[in-house]
Design a protein around this motif. Sequence first.
Motif, PDB file in Angstrom:
ATOM      1  N   TYR A 150       0.713  -1.498  -0.166  1.00 29.21           N
ATOM      2  CA  TYR A 150      -0.113   0.208   0.563  1.00 29.21           C
ATOM      3  C   TYR A 150       1.126   1.228   0.294  1.00 29.21           C
ATOM      4  CZ  TYR A 150      -3.037   3.519   1.411  1.00 29.21           C
ATOM      5  OH  TYR A 150      -3.595   4.759   1.437  1.00 29.21           O
ATOM      6  N   GLY A 151       1.662   1.345   1.043  1.00 29.76           N
ATOM      7  CA  GLY A 151       2.684   2.346   0.899  1.00 29.76           C
ATOM      8  C   GLY A 151       3.218   2.986  -0.556  1.00 29.76           C
ATOM      9  N   GLU A 152       3.574   1.852  -1.033  1.00 28.27           N
ATOM     10  CA  GLU A 152       4.248   2.431  -2.727  1.00 28.27           C
ATOM     11  C   GLU A 152       3.256   2.061  -3.647  1.00 28.27           C
ATOM     12  OE1 GLU A 152       8.028  -0.302  -2.499  1.00 28.27           O
ATOM     13  OE2 GLU A 152       7.206  -0.581  -1.124  1.00 28.27           O
ATOM     14  N   PHE A 153       1.944   1.489  -3.458  1.00 29.60           N
ATOM     15  CA  PHE A 153       0.766   1.895  -4.529  1.00 29.60           C
ATOM     16  C   PHE A 153       0.938   3.031  -4.931  1.00 29.60           C
ATOM     17  CE2 PHE A 153      -3.283   1.192  -6.047  1.00 29.60           C
ATOM     18  CZ  PHE A 153      -3.225  -0.354  -6.445  1.00 29.60           C
ATOM     19  N   ASP A 154       1.228   3.076  -6.825  1.00 31.69           N
ATOM     20  CA  ASP A 154       0.941   3.934  -7.504  1.00 31.69           C
ATOM     21  C   ASP A 154       1.076   3.683  -8.885  1.00 31.69           C
ATOM     22  OD1 ASP A 154       0.157   6.238  -8.360  1.00 31.69           O
ATOM     23  OD2 ASP A 154       3.037   7.345  -8.262  1.00 31.69           O
ATOM     24  N   PRO A 155      -0.602   3.061  -9.154  1.00 32.07           N
ATOM     25  CA  PRO A 155      -0.344   2.731 -10.533  1.00 32.07           C
ATOM     26  C   PRO A 155      -0.292   3.845 -11.467  1.00 32.07           C
ATOM     27  CG  PRO A 155      -2.611   2.421  -9.277  1.00 32.07           C
ATOM     28  CD  PRO A 155      -1.575   2.926  -8.686  1.00 32.07           C
ATOM     29  N   SER A 156      -0.026   3.216 -13.368  1.00 36.10           N
ATOM     30  CA  SER A 156      -0.228   4.244 -14.413  1.00 36.10           C
ATOM     31  C   SER A 156      -0.556   4.303 -15.277  1.00 36.10           C
ATOM     32  CB  SER A 156       1.131   4.531 -14.261  1.00 36.10           C
ATOM     33  OG  SER A 156       2.087   4.888 -13.229  1.00 36.10           O
ATOM     34  N   PHE A 157      -2.128   3.137 -15.156  1.00 31.53           N
ATOM     35  CA  PHE A 157      -2.439   2.917 -16.764  1.00 31.53           C
ATOM     36  C   PHE A 157      -3.100   3.964 -17.539  1.00 31.53           C
ATOM     37  CE2 PHE A 157      -3.014  -0.503 -13.084  1.00 31.53           C
ATOM     38  CZ  PHE A 157      -3.165  -1.826 -13.444  1.00 31.53           C
ATOM     39  N   GLY A 158      -3.422   4.034 -18.736  1.00 29.49           N
ATOM     40  CA  GLY A 158      -3.386   4.397 -20.038  1.00 29.49           C
ATOM     41  C   GLY A 158      -2.931   4.190 -20.594  1.00 29.49           C
ATOM     42  N   ASP A 159      -2.191   4.843 -21.780  1.00 27.70           N
ATOM     43  CA  ASP A 159      -1.341   5.326 -22.693  1.00 27.70           C
ATOM     44  C   ASP A 159      -0.302   4.855 -21.929  1.00 27.70           C
ATOM     45  OD1 ASP A 159      -3.683   6.039 -23.898  1.00 27.70           O
ATOM     46  OD2 ASP A 159      -2.889   7.881 -24.895  1.00 27.70           O
ATOM     47  N   SER A 160       0.399   3.834 -23.223  1.00 29.38           N
ATOM     48  CA  SER A 160       1.418   3.823 -22.760  1.00 29.38           C
ATOM     49  C   SER A 160       1.752   3.185 -20.844  1.00 29.38           C
ATOM     50  CB  SER A 160       3.165   4.499 -23.055  1.00 29.38           C
ATOM     51  OG  SER A 160       2.851   4.596 -24.874  1.00 29.38           O
ATOM     52  N   SER A 161       1.153   2.255 -20.806  1.00 32.50           N
ATOM     53  CA  SER A 161       1.576   2.251 -19.215  1.00 32.50           C
ATOM     54  C   SER A 161       2.503   1.941 -19.211  1.00 32.50           C
ATOM     55  CB  SER A 161      -0.230   2.270 -18.634  1.00 32.50           C
ATOM     56  OG  SER A 161       0.321   0.513 -19.248  1.00 32.50           O
ATOM     57  N   ALA A 162       2.679   0.287 -19.688  1.00 31.52           N
ATOM     58  CA  ALA A 162       3.695  -0.530 -19.275  1.00 31.52           C
ATOM     59  C   ALA A 162       5.263   0.266 -19.018  1.00 31.52           C
ATOM     60  CB  ALA A 162       4.107  -1.205 -20.078  1.00 31.52           C
ATOM     61  N   ASP A 163       5.713   1.482 -20.137  1.00 31.59           N
ATOM     62  CA  ASP A 163       6.982   2.062 -19.890  1.00 31.59           C
ATOM     63  C   ASP A 163       6.490   3.060 -18.714  1.00 31.59           C
ATOM     64  OD1 ASP A 163       8.308   0.671 -22.582  1.00 31.59           O
ATOM     65  OD2 ASP A 163       7.378   2.687 -23.605  1.00 31.59           O
ATOM     66  N   LEU A 164       5.176   4.006 -18.881  1.00 35.86           N
ATOM     67  CA  LEU A 164       4.853   4.829 -17.582  1.00 35.86           C
ATOM     68  C   LEU A 164       5.570   3.531 -16.154  1.00 35.86           C
ATOM     69  CD1 LEU A 164       2.271   6.355 -18.699  1.00 35.86           C
ATOM     70  CD2 LEU A 164       4.282   7.113 -18.303  1.00 35.86           C
ATOM     71  N   HIS A 165       4.770   2.792 -16.212  1.00 38.52           N
ATOM     72  CA  HIS A 165       5.633   1.652 -14.743  1.00 38.52           C
ATOM     73  C   HIS A 165       6.718   1.560 -14.912  1.00 38.52           C
ATOM     74  CE1 HIS A 165       0.998   0.381 -14.663  1.00 38.52           C
ATOM     75  NE2 HIS A 165       0.872   1.541 -13.657  1.00 38.52           N
ATOM     76  N   LEU A 166       8.193   1.179 -15.977  1.00 38.98           N
ATOM     77  CA  LEU A 166       9.310   1.261 -16.180  1.00 38.98           C
ATOM     78  C   LEU A 166      10.094   2.341 -15.305  1.00 38.98           C
ATOM     79  CD1 LEU A 166       9.547  -1.521 -18.801  1.00 38.98           C
ATOM     80  CD2 LEU A 166      10.441  -1.781 -16.612  1.00 38.98           C
ATOM     81  N   LEU A 167       9.208   3.338 -15.596  1.00 38.19           N
ATOM     82  CA  LEU A 167       9.445   4.520 -15.429  1.00 38.19           C
ATOM     83  C   LEU A 167       9.795   5.250 -13.832  1.00 38.19           C
ATOM     84  CD1 LEU A 167       8.565   6.864 -18.832  1.00 38.19           C
ATOM     85  CD2 LEU A 167      11.429   5.997 -18.228  1.00 38.19           C
ATOM     86  N   ARG A 168       8.789   4.335 -13.345  1.00 36.29           N
ATOM     87  CA  ARG A 168       8.821   5.364 -12.018  1.00 36.29           C
ATOM     88  C   ARG A 168       8.436   4.195 -11.023  1.00 36.29           C
ATOM     89  NH1 ARG A 168       2.342   7.707 -11.950  1.00 36.29           N
ATOM     90  NH2 ARG A 168       2.935   8.169 -10.155  1.00 36.29           N
ATOM     91  N   GLY A 169       9.622   2.840 -11.731  1.00 36.50           N
ATOM     92  CA  GLY A 169      10.547   2.317 -10.884  1.00 36.50           C
ATOM     93  C   GLY A 169       9.428   0.575 -10.210  1.00 36.50           C
ATOM     94  N   ALA A 170       9.006   0.888 -11.385  1.00 38.65           N
ATOM     95  CA  ALA A 170       7.783  -0.531 -11.219  1.00 38.65           C
ATOM     96  C   ALA A 170       8.460  -1.747 -11.804  1.00 38.65           C
ATOM     97  CB  ALA A 170       6.972  -1.038 -12.101  1.00 38.65           C
ATOM     98  N   ASP A 171       8.477  -2.968 -11.418  1.00 36.99           N
ATOM     99  CA  ASP A 171       9.310  -4.155 -11.844  1.00 36.99           C
ATOM    100  C   ASP A 171       8.605  -4.846 -12.674  1.00 36.99           C
ATOM    101  OD1 ASP A 171      12.064  -3.748 -10.626  1.00 36.99           O
ATOM    102  OD2 ASP A 171      10.906  -4.743  -9.105  1.00 36.99           O
ATOM    103  N   GLU A 172       8.951  -5.355 -13.575  1.00 40.52           N
ATOM    104  CA  GLU A 172       8.126  -5.885 -15.009  1.00 40.52           C
ATOM    105  C   GLU A 172       8.195  -7.792 -14.484  1.00 40.52           C
ATOM    106  OE1 GLU A 172       7.979  -7.229 -19.180  1.00 40.52           O
ATOM    107  OE2 GLU A 172       8.469  -5.258 -19.405  1.00 40.52           O
ATOM    108  N   ILE A 173       6.814  -8.261 -14.821  1.00 34.09           N
ATOM    109  CA  ILE A 173       6.395  -9.571 -14.380  1.00 34.09           C
ATOM    110  C   ILE A 173       7.048 -10.245 -15.405  1.00 34.09           C
ATOM    111  CG2 ILE A 173       5.408 -10.866 -13.440  1.00 34.09           C
ATOM    112  CD1 ILE A 173       4.034  -9.836 -11.483  1.00 34.09           C
TER     113      ILE A 173
END
Length: 213
Positions: A150-173
């Motif tokens: 929860y303390g790190e929960f910061d989704p970036s759904f929308g256009d090009s969301s995969a790249d946005l999640h990577l840019l914001r430090g999420a790990d790709e499964i």
Amino acid sequence: MPLMPADVSFVVIVPVKPPARGKSRLDTFSPADRRDLATAFARDTVAAAQRTPYVDAVLVVTDDHRFASVLSTDGCEVIPDGVSNDLNATLRQAAAECVRRWPSAVPVALCADLPCLVSDDLAAALAQAQGPSFVRDADGTGTTLYAAPYGEFDPSFGDSSADLHLLRGADEIAVPAPSLRLDVDDPADLAEALLLGVGPHTAQAWARTEHLT
């Protein structure tokens, strides 16, 4: 089935547009058939999540009161959409509700249009969800799952969301998980899903509409 640590659990958050407004790109179908298909996709997604080990609950977010009643009957917890027209804000608010109800569980945002979803694929992805993590969709640009404490929960759904999640430090499964990656937006996606195999609600909805395509 992957093994998970005994102290790890998840709550899956599924945001669902009112089915009457969903799946506009399935424009080869009538509005009633699009509504039925959108409803079926969500119900099959939810059912697969409910069967997944280490998922404590499924929390659906929707403003459609009739659909909320159906999903409650299916065994889901349902809350209204808290922030209209802002999916990521809605998910953050839902994650806060998850923490209130299930304090030790990790919130997981999951797309509602995964009619092929099987619990083994979802479990395989969750087994690798360490910190902020996401699953890329079959097209390669979008996201079908995002998980984070929860303390790190910061989704970036929308256009090009995969790249946005990577840019914001999420790990790709990186698990294969084909049923988890195939979100259905248009007729080509639906055709691919039918070849892969869909859940019972989608199969029934398709049988009622097949003669129109």
